[in-house]
Design an enzyme around this catalytic site. Structure first.
Site, PDB file in Angstrom:
ATOM      1  N   THR A 122      45.778  31.765 119.947  1.00  0.00           N
ATOM      2  CA  THR A 122      45.200  32.127 118.657  1.00  0.00           C
ATOM      3  C   THR A 122      45.737  31.244 117.536  1.00  0.00           C
ATOM      4  OG1 THR A 122      45.207  33.897 116.991  1.00  0.00           O
ATOM      5  CG2 THR A 122      47.025  33.904 118.528  1.00  0.00           C
ATOM      6  N   ASP A 123      44.973  31.126 116.479  1.00  0.00           N
ATOM      7  CA  ASP A 123      45.443  30.357 115.311  1.00  0.00           C
ATOM      8  C   ASP A 123      46.630  31.038 114.626  1.00  0.00           C
ATOM      9  OD1 ASP A 123      44.035  32.521 114.210  1.00  0.00           O
ATOM     10  OD2 ASP A 123      42.672  31.290 113.017  1.00  0.00           O
ATOM     11  N   GLU A 124      46.843  32.325 114.933  1.00  0.00           N
ATOM     12  CA  GLU A 124      47.913  33.060 114.247  1.00  0.00           C
ATOM     13  C   GLU A 124      49.300  32.561 114.590  1.00  0.00           C
ATOM     14  OE1 GLU A 124      47.624  37.257 114.336  1.00  0.00           O
ATOM     15  OE2 GLU A 124      45.466  37.249 114.165  1.00  0.00           O
ATOM     16  N   TYR A 153      52.624  40.633 117.317  1.00  0.00           N
ATOM     17  CA  TYR A 153      51.526  40.089 118.136  1.00  0.00           C
ATOM     18  C   TYR A 153      51.563  38.566 118.155  1.00  0.00           C
ATOM     19  CZ  TYR A 153      46.893  38.135 119.017  1.00  0.00           C
ATOM     20  OH  TYR A 153      45.870  37.342 119.471  1.00  0.00           O
ATOM     21  N   LYS A 157      52.316  35.705 121.169  1.00  0.00           N
ATOM     22  CA  LYS A 157      51.341  34.656 121.552  1.00  0.00           C
ATOM     23  C   LYS A 157      51.983  33.279 121.399  1.00  0.00           C
ATOM     24  CE  LYS A 157      47.579  35.039 122.622  1.00  0.00           C
ATOM     25  NZ  LYS A 157      47.004  35.218 123.978  1.00  0.00           N
TER      26      LYS A 157
HETATM   27  P1  NAD Z   1      40.987  42.663 123.815  1.00  0.00           P
HETATM   28  O1  NAD Z   1      42.139  43.502 123.407  1.00  0.00           O
HETATM   29  O2  NAD Z   1      39.607  43.057 123.449  1.00  0.00           O
HETATM   30  O3  NAD Z   1      41.002  42.497 125.414  1.00  0.00           O
HETATM   31  C1  NAD Z   1      42.159  42.263 126.149  1.00  0.00           C
HETATM   32  C2  NAD Z   1      41.880  42.505 127.614  1.00  0.00           C
HETATM   33  O4  NAD Z   1      43.091  42.252 128.360  1.00  0.00           O
HETATM   34  C3  NAD Z   1      41.462  43.947 127.940  1.00  0.00           C
HETATM   35  O5  NAD Z   1      40.406  43.950 128.864  1.00  0.00           O
HETATM   36  C4  NAD Z   1      42.730  44.549 128.557  1.00  0.00           C
HETATM   37  O6  NAD Z   1      42.454  45.592 129.475  1.00  0.00           O
HETATM   38  C5  NAD Z   1      43.320  43.332 129.255  1.00  0.00           C
HETATM   39  N1  NAD Z   1      44.779  43.460 129.463  1.00  0.00           N
HETATM   40  C6  NAD Z   1      45.728  43.847 128.559  1.00  0.00           C
HETATM   41  N2  NAD Z   1      46.926  43.833 129.128  1.00  0.00           N
HETATM   42  C7  NAD Z   1      46.768  43.417 130.416  1.00  0.00           C
HETATM   43  C8  NAD Z   1      47.647  43.174 131.498  1.00  0.00           C
HETATM   44  N3  NAD Z   1      48.969  43.383 131.378  1.00  0.00           N
HETATM   45  N4  NAD Z   1      47.125  42.742 132.659  1.00  0.00           N
HETATM   46  C9  NAD Z   1      45.794  42.542 132.809  1.00  0.00           C
HETATM   47  N5  NAD Z   1      44.910  42.754 131.822  1.00  0.00           N
HETATM   48  C10 NAD Z   1      45.390  43.181 130.636  1.00  0.00           C
HETATM   49  O7  NAD Z   1      41.339  41.221 123.275  1.00  0.00           O
HETATM   50  P2  NAD Z   1      40.369  40.025 122.868  1.00  0.00           P
HETATM   51  O8  NAD Z   1      40.078  40.110 121.430  1.00  0.00           O
HETATM   52  O9  NAD Z   1      39.274  39.935 123.847  1.00  0.00           O
HETATM   53  O10 NAD Z   1      41.372  38.790 123.057  1.00  0.00           O
HETATM   54  C11 NAD Z   1      41.433  38.120 124.321  1.00  0.00           C
HETATM   55  C12 NAD Z   1      42.338  36.928 124.190  1.00  0.00           C
HETATM   56  O11 NAD Z   1      41.842  36.041 123.199  1.00  0.00           O
HETATM   57  C13 NAD Z   1      43.773  37.275 123.750  1.00  0.00           C
HETATM   58  O12 NAD Z   1      44.668  36.472 124.457  1.00  0.00           O
HETATM   59  C14 NAD Z   1      43.792  36.943 122.275  1.00  0.00           C
HETATM   60  O13 NAD Z   1      45.081  36.582 121.864  1.00  0.00           O
HETATM   61  C15 NAD Z   1      42.836  35.764 122.247  1.00  0.00           C
HETATM   62  N6  NAD Z   1      42.180  35.538 120.941  1.00  0.00           N
HETATM   63  C16 NAD Z   1      41.386  36.513 120.413  1.00  0.00           C
HETATM   64  C17 NAD Z   1      40.742  36.287 119.214  1.00  0.00           C
HETATM   65  C18 NAD Z   1      39.864  37.335 118.562  1.00  0.00           C
HETATM   66  O14 NAD Z   1      39.425  37.131 117.449  1.00  0.00           O
HETATM   67  N7  NAD Z   1      39.583  38.448 119.222  1.00  0.00           N
HETATM   68  C19 NAD Z   1      40.915  35.065 118.547  1.00  0.00           C
HETATM   69  C20 NAD Z   1      41.741  34.088 119.124  1.00  0.00           C
HETATM   70  C21 NAD Z   1      42.352  34.353 120.333  1.00  0.00           C
HETATM   71  O1  TDX Z   2      39.920  48.075 108.798  1.00  0.00           O
HETATM   72  C1  TDX Z   2      40.333  46.949 108.568  1.00  0.00           C
HETATM   73  N1  TDX Z   2      40.301  46.469 107.293  1.00  0.00           N
HETATM   74  C2  TDX Z   2      40.724  45.220 106.961  1.00  0.00           C
HETATM   75  O2  TDX Z   2      40.659  44.849 105.782  1.00  0.00           O
HETATM   76  C3  TDX Z   2      40.832  46.078 109.611  1.00  0.00           C
HETATM   77  C4  TDX Z   2      40.887  46.562 111.030  1.00  0.00           C
HETATM   78  C5  TDX Z   2      41.243  44.817 109.261  1.00  0.00           C
HETATM   79  N2  TDX Z   2      41.199  44.391 107.977  1.00  0.00           N
HETATM   80  C6  TDX Z   2      41.590  42.998 107.650  1.00  0.00           C
HETATM   81  C7  TDX Z   2      42.883  42.503 108.233  1.00  0.00           C
HETATM   82  C8  TDX Z   2      42.594  41.034 108.445  1.00  0.00           C
HETATM   83  O3  TDX Z   2      42.799  40.317 107.238  1.00  0.00           O
HETATM   84  O4  TDX Z   2      40.571  42.188 108.248  1.00  0.00           O
HETATM   85  C9  TDX Z   2      41.116  40.980 108.781  1.00  0.00           C
HETATM   86  C10 TDX Z   2      40.838  40.891 110.277  1.00  0.00           C
HETATM   87  O5  TDX Z   2      41.610  41.888 110.906  1.00  0.00           O
HETATM   88  P1  TDX Z   2      41.638  42.068 112.498  1.00  0.00           P
HETATM   89  O6  TDX Z   2      40.271  42.295 113.010  1.00  0.00           O
HETATM   90  O7  TDX Z   2      42.686  43.059 112.828  1.00  0.00           O
HETATM   91  O8  TDX Z   2      42.036  40.596 112.989  1.00  0.00           O
HETATM   92  P2  TDX Z   2      43.293  39.635 112.698  1.00  0.00           P
HETATM   93  O9  TDX Z   2      44.499  40.409 112.353  1.00  0.00           O
HETATM   94  O10 TDX Z   2      42.834  38.567 111.769  1.00  0.00           O
HETATM   95  O11 TDX Z   2      43.497  39.022 114.184  1.00  0.00           O
HETATM   96  C11 TDX Z   2      42.324  38.646 114.961  1.00  0.00           C
HETATM   97  O12 TDX Z   2      42.159  37.265 114.995  1.00  0.00           O
HETATM   98  C12 TDX Z   2      43.058  36.508 115.740  1.00  0.00           C
HETATM   99  C13 TDX Z   2      42.400  39.197 116.376  1.00  0.00           C
HETATM  100  O13 TDX Z   2      42.584  40.587 116.346  1.00  0.00           O
HETATM  101  C14 TDX Z   2      43.495  38.532 117.155  1.00  0.00           C
HETATM  102  O14 TDX Z   2      43.501  38.980 118.501  1.00  0.00           O
HETATM  103  C15 TDX Z   2      43.255  37.058 117.134  1.00  0.00           C
HETATM  104  O15 TDX Z   2      44.351  36.406 117.718  1.00  0.00           O
END
Ligand code: NAD
Ligand code: TDX
Length: 337
Positions: A122-124, A153, A157
């Site tokens: 992730t970019d975080e 978190y 990562k």
């Molecule tokens: P999510 O929480 O929706 O899904 C995570 C999945 O991993 C779930 O299906 C969960 O059951 C599984 N999981 C959790 N722990 C596990 C374990 N110990 N063993 C096997 N499976 C396990 O998350 P997401 O948003 O789909 O993110 C997926 C990946 O992408 C993560 O690595 C996250 O850091 C990365 N990512 C997400 C975003 C975003 O915006 N959602 C952005 C950048 C990177």
């Molecule tokens: O109810 C809300 N109100 C609000 O203002 C929630 C849930 C979030 N927020 C804000 C917090 C953040 O500035 O919105 C922005 C996005 O929040 P999230 O959806 O929790 O995402 P963020 O914390 O940016 O992280 C996401 O992007 C990078 C994903 O959850 C991560 O898994 C990924 O790595």
């Protein structure tokens, strides 16, 4: 690469990648290893052909199941993670276990069986940029930016990324890393910002904005993320890190205003709630390396159109989110959010 092991493939970003592979890469078989935590759902894989996709329920931190599956695969793509910042502030323990311990277990198996590995990150990991920097569009994260994660978190990562780098250099594991910006699209659990607001409106609750809503996120449609990962997996250079982003910067307030407009709500029909501690101000990705070396370009460049399709998906899939919605909101309520 005919046999892929996609960990976390029953969660949001992972299942969209599995669906991308099935639709676009004929002859490729996917084994999903997923623990089915609160964020994983076997229903997400429903309708996919059984001769192309198999689900194994298990933990990426369990070396027994991991070794068995890695031994018979051509590549591992690790999407499995605890992924929500707010949860990591409440209880960091599972983040340590899955994001660090799980990555370690997968890397050891890839070392043992000489299997290609790709880490979804992730970019975080780069921390944040000041909101004022949005006035200088060239001020973005690059692969040269310093790792300085803010939350439990993002710290886990970042730790996992460092393990990957060490396993490449010390043990010759054939690995790549991609750091992507905020994804949106179908199958995203309702705790995250965009689906939370959409499902709040659909269930008669008011959207909730943290702080003043000025924080900026760089949005990318999950399909563009999936295509980028495929390019890196098949044509990326071993040992390299690629940043994935689609120039989709918006403040949270802007995104909420668009959701309210698209869903026919008054512009002020939301609540400001308590801010997230340590809340990152701005994320912004410079994806030029990926664009120049692998020729990838985002295809969903109209954010409003992408958001409209996403809203429609949640309208059409109420059964998918309805049951867990009350639990998610109870957790937020307890937290004053
Ligand atoms: P999510 O929480 O929706 O899904 C995570 C999945 O991993 C779930 O299906 C969960 O059951 C599984 N999981 C959790 N722990 C596990 C374990 N110990 N063993 C096997 N499976 C396990 O998350 P997401 O948003 O789909 O993110 C997926 C990946 O992408 C993560 O690595 C996250 O850091 C990365 N990512 C997400 C975003 C975003 O915006 N959602 C952005 C950048 C990177
Ligand atoms: O109810 C809300 N109100 C609000 O203002 C929630 C849930 C979030 N927020 C804000 C917090 C953040 O500035 O919105 C922005 C996005 O929040 P999230 O959806 O929790 O995402 P963020 O914390 O940016 O992280 C996401 O992007 C990078 C994903 O959850 C991560 O898994 C990924 O790595």
């Amino acid at each position: 690469m005919k046999n892929l092991l996609v960990t976390g493939g029953a969660g949001f970003v992972g299942v969209n990648f599995v669906r991308y592979v099935v639709a676009n890469q004929p002859g490729v078989h996917v084994t999903v290893l997923d623990k089915l935590t609160y964020a994983g759902n076997r229903i997400n894989l429903a309708g996919l052909p059984a001769d192309r996709v198999k689900l194994v329920v298990g933990d990426i931190a369990d070396p027994v199941v991991v070794n068995r599956l890695v031994a018979e695969t051509d590549a591992v793509i690790n999407y499995a993670a605890e992924s929500h910042n707010d949860r990591s502030l409440r209880n960091p323990a599972p983040f340590m276990q899955t994001n660090i311990g799980g990555t370690y277990t997968l890397l050891e198996a890839c070392r043992k069986f000489d299997v290609r590995y790709h880490q979804i990150s992730t970019d975080e990991v780069y921390g944040d940029l000041p909101i004022s920097s949005a006035q200088q569009p060239e001020e973005k994260f690059t692969t040269q930016s310093r790792y300085q994660p803010s939350s439990p978190y993002s710290a886990t990562k970042a730790s996992a990324d460092l393990l990957v780098g060490a396993w490449v250099r010390s043990f010759g594991v054939r690995a790549t890393i991609s750091n992507c910006s905020n994804n949106y699209g179908p199958y995203q659990y309702s705790e995250k910002f965009i689906p939370r607001q959409i499902t709040n409106i659909l269930s008669g609750r008011r959207p909730k904005l943290y702080g003043a809503g000025a924080n900026i996120r760089d949005w990318i449609h999950v399909d563009d993320h999936s295509r980028a990962v495929w390019e890196i997996l098949t044509r990326g250079k071993i040992g390299e890190t690629y940043l994935i982003g689609a120039n989709g910067e918006h403040s949270n307030r802007e995104v909420l205003a668009l959701i309210l407009k698209l869903m026919g709500q008054p512009a002020d029909a939301f609540d400001f709630v308590k801010d997230r501690p340590g809340h990152d101000a701005r994320y912004a990705i410079d994806a030029s390396k990926l664009q120049q070396t692998l020729g990838w370009q985002p295809q969903v460049t109209d954010f409003e159109a992408g958001l409209e399709r996403t809203i429609r998906w949640y309208q059409d899939h109420e059964v998918w989110w309805r049951d867990s919605k009350a639990t998610v909101e109870a957790g937020y309520r307890e937290n004053g959010q």
